[in-house]
Design a protein around this motif. Sequence first.
Motif, mmCIF file in Angstrom:
data_model
loop_
_atom_site.group_PDB
_atom_site.id
_atom_site.type_symbol
_atom_site.label_atom_id
_atom_site.label_comp_id
_atom_site.label_asym_id
_atom_site.label_seq_id
_atom_site.Cartn_x
_atom_site.Cartn_y
_atom_site.Cartn_z
ATOM 1 N N GLU A 1 11.052 -40.276 24.109
ATOM 2 C CA GLU A 1 12.373 -41.273 24.239
ATOM 3 C C GLU A 1 12.847 -41.633 23.170
ATOM 4 O O GLU A 1 13.857 -42.459 23.418
ATOM 5 N N LYS B 1 19.567 -39.476 22.149
ATOM 6 C CA LYS B 1 20.533 -38.687 23.056
ATOM 7 C C LYS B 1 20.750 -37.116 22.225
ATOM 8 O O LYS B 1 20.962 -37.112 21.130
ATOM 9 N N ASP C 1 15.925 -37.106 26.362
ATOM 10 C CA ASP C 1 17.084 -37.298 26.953
ATOM 11 C C ASP C 1 18.082 -36.261 26.560
ATOM 12 O O ASP C 1 19.134 -36.251 25.745
#
Length: 320
Positions: free
Chosen positions: A7, A11, A43
């Motif tokens: 995490e 992105k 992500d």
Amino acid sequence: MKTEAPEQLGKVGVLYGGKSAERDVSLVSGKAVCEALASRGVDAHLFDTGVRSPAELQKENFDRVFIALHGRYGEDGCMQGMLEEMRIPYTGSGVMASAIAMDKIMTKRLWLAQGLPTPRYRVLDADTDFDAVVSYLGLPLIVKPAHEGSTLGLTKVTDAAQMADAYAQAAKYDRSVLAEEFISGMELTCTVLELDGKAEALPLIRIVAPGANYDYHNKYFSDETQYLCPCGLDEKIERQIQQYALQSYKALGCRGWGRIDVILRNGDNAPFLLELNSSPGMTGHSLVPMAARQAGLGYEDLCLTLLRSATLDHREHEGN
């Protein structure tokens, strides 16, 4: 190796598809990579560079990207240069190493300069004396484009009369074409992966294709092609090939990962380096994940390892 939690990687864009002749394979690679990263909490988002523009890529504000592109515009330094300009860290080799690895002629020149074994070759053009090439290299020989992968445009020439057609076939893909000495022997491949900041050669894979023809179909779609890992070679020979693979990887200035294809000649077990893939396949038939599994690294962990290695060739200078 960086140890950010999934995490914390931000992105992530998985660049796939593209515009090369290997688009279909890249689509499969990219989807598999994206699913693997997402399953670990990254992500991750697919981005098809073949249908979406560089402007759209910049607007996505990716913190880093995983390059799952194969062939031109993705593996040849073009995409790497654009990402450098956009300041988006990316997986795999930088601009120059990617460009050189994609060019089989330049690769051979550098390897030969380093004393590494690779089959003899000649550069071809429309005015080449094909009979002289055959006389120098012998038959059979291989004719192939200098900037394509996956055996696209490749012909095994068994008669001098085939040379003109073989050249024409390769020239459909590329302005640069080469003829290469054919080495009869065992087909092997060696993955180099950077772990904890050090390049390591993973276990070799022996490739046994139907009819000894490792073409595009047998490489990506056939269930008859056998991949043996462990490869069954004597440990001393395997270590020698792994050392050559590491030397060939470093000679081109690669980073992150790569896969080196090798032929072990019948009779004397002499290894010959064929080419280096700086953005290897990551499909269900791909060889890097297979070698990684043998080394104790599963597919998802392999993808995470590569993603954590994403970087830029050129860092911003303090005060600029």
